[in-house]
Design an enzyme around this catalytic site. Structure first.
Site: not given
Ligand code: PXP
Length: 235
Positions: A6, A9, A42, A44, A48, A68, A99, A149, A189
């Site tokens: 993901n 960030h 993701h 949003r 953002r 996402e 999330t 998931e 997550h």
């Molecule tokens: N899976 C989903 C559905 C998420 O919303 C997120 C966070 O955006 C992640 C995985 C990844 O989480 P993390 O950034 O904490 O590794």
């Protein structure tokens, strides 16, 4: 076990200064070079971090894309236009940092049925980001989602070994249940280079979606190496 990275960030960093860099699609290229099996982002509703043009550029890389998104009409229209390989439906609150919990597929069952059908009719695989709770798993199958998931946040945030073990047991039980009723399972997550070691022992999880820990590590070793290290951690 596959690894989806993901890259939200990277966009968070760029948006902090409203700059043109770092470019999440460049980060995605490095992730692929490091062995990532897919890219997750993701989009949003408030845009953002990830922007529409980011998704377009990432899509052009021809890597497997898991988008996402919230189950809103606007996002469904967007996904059908972009055609990611997978859509993971997530809950979305504007004020949250990330999330924070799974999507309540029981409460929103009626709306989700419609959304899932539209996405599937467009040839998009649908995954539902849910908490490891029996009725959420059961409803996901009723809704004919192909994937769930499992939200691993409670496990990741558990402060004691006992609490972590309990969360692992719950996740393990829900993974088995989901398999039995025909669902495929991803998880993610809050996973990092250390806490992921217990998660990979659970049989039946196909893919882990990991973001923050890998992007954080990339500050010191670069994105490609950060992904190589996560691949090693889950192998
Ligand atoms: N899976 C989903 C559905 C998420 O919303 C997120 C966070 O955006 C992640 C995985 C990844 O989480 P993390 O950034 O904490 O590794």
């Amino acid at each position: 076990m596959r690894l989806g990275i993901n890259i939200d960030h990277v966009a968070t960093l760029r948006q902090a200064r409203q700059e043109k860099f770092p470019d999440p699609s460049d980060a995605a290229k490095e992730c692929i070079a490091g062995g990532a099996d897919g890219i997750v982002c993701h989009l949003r509703e408030d845009r953002r971090h990830i922007q529409d043009y980011d998704v377009k550029k990432i899509k052009e890389l021809n890597a497997r894309l898991d988008l996402e998104m919230a189950a809103t009409d606007e996002m469904v229209r967007y996904a059908i236009k972009i055609k990611p390989d997978m859509v993971t439906l997530v809950p979305e609150k504007r004020e949250e940092i990330t999330t924070e919990g799974g999507l309540d597929v029981v409460k929103y069952s009626k709306k989700l049925k419609n959304v899932i059908k539209k996405l599937q009719d467009a040839g998009i695989i649908v995954s539902l980001f849910i908490d490891p709770v029996s009725k959420q798993v059961e409803e996901s199958a009723v809704l004919c989602a192909k994937f769930i998931e499992i939200h691993t946040g409670k496990y990741a945030n558990a402060k004691t070994a006992d609490k972590k073990d309990l969360q692992l047991k719950i996740i393990g039980t829900m993974v088995q249940k989901a398999r039995l009723i025909g669902l495929k399972i991803n998880a993610g997550h809050g996973l990092d280079y250390s806490n992921v070691k217990q998660i990979i022992k659970i049989p039946g999880i196909e893919e882990l979606n990991i973001g923050f820990s890998v992007v954080a590590r990339s500050v010191f070793v670069g994105m490609k190496q950060a992904v190589i290290e996560m691949k090693e951690a889950i192998s």
